[in-house]
Structure formats: structure tokens, C-alpha cells
Design an enzyme around this catalytic site. Sequence first.
Site, PDB file in Angstrom:
ATOM      1  N   GLY A  54       0.833  -1.196   0.000  1.00 13.26           N
ATOM      2  CA  GLY A  54       0.000   0.000   0.000  1.00 13.26           C
ATOM      3  C   GLY A  54       0.869   1.247   0.000  1.00 13.26           C
ATOM      4  N   CYS A  81       5.183  -6.204   1.745  1.00 10.90           N
ATOM      5  CA  CYS A  81       5.628  -4.813   1.702  1.00 10.90           C
ATOM      6  C   CYS A  81       4.952  -3.986   2.815  1.00 10.90           C
ATOM      7  CB  CYS A  81       5.381  -4.237   0.303  1.00 10.90           C
ATOM      8  SG  CYS A  81       6.247  -2.689   0.050  1.00 10.90           S
ATOM      9  N   TYR A  82       4.047  -3.085   2.460  1.00 11.08           N
ATOM     10  CA  TYR A  82       3.351  -2.313   3.500  1.00 11.08           C
ATOM     11  C   TYR A  82       2.637  -3.260   4.463  1.00 11.08           C
ATOM     12  CZ  TYR A  82       0.131   1.018   5.668  1.00 11.08           C
ATOM     13  OH  TYR A  82      -0.578   1.765   6.574  1.00 11.08           O
ATOM     14  N   HIS A 168       7.874  -7.854  -3.335  1.00  8.30           N
ATOM     15  CA  HIS A 168       6.559  -8.201  -3.901  1.00  8.30           C
ATOM     16  C   HIS A 168       6.600  -9.557  -4.614  1.00  8.30           C
ATOM     17  CE1 HIS A 168       4.342  -4.451  -3.199  1.00  8.30           C
ATOM     18  NE2 HIS A 168       5.552  -3.909  -3.220  1.00  8.30           N
ATOM     19  N   GLU A 170       4.256 -11.102  -5.858  1.00  8.91           N
ATOM     20  CA  GLU A 170       3.193 -11.197  -6.865  1.00  8.91           C
ATOM     21  C   GLU A 170       3.575 -10.613  -8.215  1.00  8.91           C
ATOM     22  OE1 GLU A 170       3.441  -9.162  -4.386  1.00  8.91           O
ATOM     23  OE2 GLU A 170       2.277  -7.329  -4.551  1.00  8.91           O
ATOM     24  N   ASP A 231     -10.617 -25.859 -25.217  1.00 11.75           N
ATOM     25  CA  ASP A 231     -11.968 -26.398 -25.080  1.00 11.75           C
ATOM     26  C   ASP A 231     -12.279 -27.435 -26.160  1.00 11.75           C
ATOM     27  OD1 ASP A 231     -12.090 -24.529 -23.096  1.00 11.75           O
ATOM     28  OD2 ASP A 231     -13.190 -23.059 -24.296  1.00 11.75           O
ATOM     29  N   LYS A 372     -13.224 -22.588 -17.290  1.00  8.46           N
ATOM     30  CA  LYS A 372     -11.946 -22.884 -17.953  1.00  8.46           C
ATOM     31  C   LYS A 372     -11.031 -23.761 -17.083  1.00  8.46           C
ATOM     32  CE  LYS A 372      -9.861 -21.700 -21.805  1.00  8.46           C
ATOM     33  NZ  LYS A 372     -10.615 -21.619 -23.075  1.00  8.46           N
TER      34      LYS A 372
END
Length: 516
Positions: A54, A81-82, A168, A170, A231, A372
Site C-alpha cells: 500500500g 511490503c506495506y 513483492h 506477486e 476447449d 476454464k
Amino acid sequence: MDNFIAIVDFGSQYTHLIETTLLNLGVKSKTFPCTVSFKELHLQNPKGIIFSGGPDSVYNKNSAIVETDFLKGDIPILGICYGMQVIAYLMGGVVRKSAEKEYGSTLLVVDKEEELFRNTPAEQKVWMSHGDLITELPKDFIPLAHTEKTAYAAMRHKTKKIYGVQFHPEVFHTEYGSKILGNFVFNIAGYESDFKMKDSKMKDFVSRKVPEIRNIVGHSKVLGALSGGVDSIVASVLTQRAIGNNLILVFVDTGLLRIGDRKKIEELREKEKLNVSIIDASSEFLTALKGVTEPERKRKIIGQKFIKIFEEFCKKHKEIKFLLQGTIYPDVVESGKVSTSSPGVIKSHHNVGGLPEEMNLRLLEPLRGLFKNDVRALGRVLGIDNSLLMQHPFPGPGLSIRIIGEVTKEKLDILRRVDRIYIDVLKDCGVYEKVWQAFSVLLPIRSVGVVGDQRAYKFVVALRAVLSRDGMTADWARIPYEVLEKASLEITSKVPEVGRVVYDITSKPPGTIEWE
Ligand code: XMP
């Protein structure tokens, strides 16, 4: 909702990337604002909690913060992080403004072998973006890793499952980011892998569907358009298990395919013993597209060609009574179709190929209720190769809508080589599976450059990569500059017709994923 991870959002620009990374790990998550009370969240029973990063500073008044109850409870927590600084602050540590912001790709040294870093190396690249840092850990916390500028780049509580990382995990740039998030989610928080659960669910699905398809079809023949996408492959293999060679598949080589698309089908045919006719209509498609520049006309022409090919095929195979389609649940919702699992008569506007009503085929849609991720799990259970299951979507009109302006053989050939290089670079750098879709676009302009001492005047290509859940909205992917640089260098050195490479930074909306 049980078996999910709660993300508490402190306003980070990367929160959606936490969701996407978890999704790619097969993990359900739900994001809450940081004002959520612990009581409310506890009631929903998440397996673990992730505090996002943040923009605030914990020591400022009115900064985003959570109740201390979060840290008294017994739900495992990972602060990013934050989020890590919030944990430190609430538990009595010291957070201060750092003399110098730590930003960008940074070498992390892991000091302690720990569950959070399991199966990752002692030194690894991570993405940092912080102006504050923890200068004193709270009591009962131990340091796990450091960087040149940050003494406490990761920490954990001595006895409780409370973790923090200053970097981070992510973002794409953190080499082992999804591994680290996976370690927290599966090994620390005890989230039961959806993949495992899905596999057993899908085994049941196969046991139910195979006799059901046999029942519906009887001894009739079924026509299936094998596009090569996830698919259609999964629907075909499932149906083949039920009715064998009574499933007649058609793969149309439109000449608008990428390198390897046709080979992929030939290999699948061999491996799965599928009854596939490969129809080479490439010169027909190219002729029909000659001089056409308008995107909608391109699409119409291609749609009509598909219909014509299938009509002719059906004329020769009068015994065909059903049409197999890989329709999945989001397709049904998107087009507002009536929800019914029983086969109905085709309406031309109902299906992907736009096959006309007069053909009077009944529709077989065995994947209709699935998402999916379920389709991928089903594919795994059916033994379909992971590279086929994890491939990005590829539109029906193929490369024709990625060549802006007129489609020619020469341009197709250039785009194919460019796209192959780009996708290979993304795969080599571990980015391919993290994005929803990536591809290249050939622009109808040339640009000036230099080659040696000579002036050059060559094609411009655009590279695109997007993050999305369903293709309805999308965010452009912040893939690392080094990866883009590698792709650009390889493209301009190996494809002499291309002199300039640009990256598309448009999200959807306002753009669409494809350029046409
Ligand atoms: P757009 O460009 O509309 O794309 O944002 C959303 C998703 O749909 C795919 N796409 C198509 N798929 N036939 C297809 O089978 C098509 O004509 C078509 N047009 C777009 C696109 O690749 C993206 O995944």
C-alpha cells in the site's frame, strides 16, 4: 465459501496481481478492504490471510491499518511490503522512512532455511518498491532474509504462522514469487490444492459423461470442429472416449495459423487416435481475403468460408446427426443462451462456427457447465499434454486479425516468425503461463532505422500481453523490461523485415485484446 485465501487490500497497485498469481496456482481468493473487521473475516473462515502492499506509512495518522485482532487470531498471515510493515508496527516493531527508496529488481539473500522459501535458491531476484522499512523487528519475530539496503527483507513469528516479506512476490520480476506465495498458501496455510480436488471431481465427471454421451448419440455420427484450442481439444478427447471413431473431427488449415498449430493437431491425432480430417483451405482463405482491409469484413469472410467447408463436408457424410461444440459455461452466460444440458437444434447464431440451421444437426456440448479451470483439470485427467492445456486463447480468424490491413502471404510469414520468437522468449523467461494471452501484431507501416551504415525502412510490430480472468476485461501485463528487450533484440536480428518493435500498454477497456 470455504477453502479460500483472504486478501486484505491496503490500496496497492499490485493487489490484482496477488489474485492472478493465486488463480494461476489454482487457489481461490477474495479481496477485502483493510477496514474489514477480523470478526467478519473470521466468520468466512479463510485458510490464510494476505496483507497487500500500500502507499501509506504506518507511522502517519490516518494511514490504512487493520485491527490488532488479526494478529491475535490463529489464521496464518503473510504481509507483503506495506502489509509486512503493518504487522511489524502492530506487534511493537519499528518502521521508519528509509534514507533511500529501494526500487526495482534486487538481490535477496535468504538467511534461514524456511518453509516460506522452500525449493527456492539462497540468492534470488525480487522486486522491491518501498520508501519505509522495518528497522527493529517486533519481539518474537526472526529475520529470514536481507538485501543490500534492507536488513529485514523477510520475517516470521517464532511460534505463530505470521510472515512478512518486504518485496513483492506477486510481480513478474520476482523470480520465485509464485513459488513463495504457493509455499505460504499450501504448506503454511494448509489450503487444499484445487488441482487435487478438481482432479477427483473430474474423474467422477468422466465416469458420468462418457455413458451419457453414448446414450445421447447412440450409433449416430458426431461432427466436431477441432480448432486446436483447449476447449475443443478436451471436448473432442472426452467424446472420443465415449464413441470412438463415430466422432468425426475436422481441422481447417486456414493458412492463418501460427508455426506449429497444424503439427500440434497431427500429433494429437496420433496420440489420441482421433478421427481427424485436416482440410487445407489456406489458398481459398487467402484468395477470399485479397484486398480486404476492414476488420469486420475479414471476420465475415472467414466465418462464411468456415460454414461453406463444413456444409460441403456434411454433404459427403449424411450419417452425421450431431455437432460437437466445446462451449463452456462463460460462453453460455456471455451470449445469454438458455441453460439446458440437453442437445437442441442448432441456430446459426448460436455457435462459434455459425453453422446454419438447415443442416439440422443436434448440438452436443459436454463441457457446458464447466469453467476454464475445470476444463483444464478435465484435460489433465484425460491425460492431455499440459502444453495444450495451458496454451493461450487463439481467435478463430487467426493471424488475419493480427495483420492490420491487407493479409498477404508475405506478411503472414513475417508475423509467424515474429510471434514464434516472442512466445518462445516469454516461455523461456517464465512469463507465458503468468499471462492470459500474448501475441504479436504486424502494423501496416514501415519505419526508418539503420543497419550497419545503411538506412533501413522496415515493418513495425507490436507485442501485446494481457492479464485477464475471462477475456471480458484485461489489464496490460507489466512484463519485465529485460524480457521485452530480449524479445525485441531477437526479433530485429532474426526477422530482417522488421525494424522496430513496440509494446502495447492499453488495457481493455478502452482497447480490446485483439487489435481488430
Ligand atoms: P477481444 O479482442 O474482443 O478478445 O478483447 C477477447 C478474447 O476473445 C478472443 N477472440 C476471439 N475468439 N473468435 C474466437 O474464437 C473470434 O473471432 C475472436 N475474436 C477475439 C481474443 O483472442 C481474446 O482472448
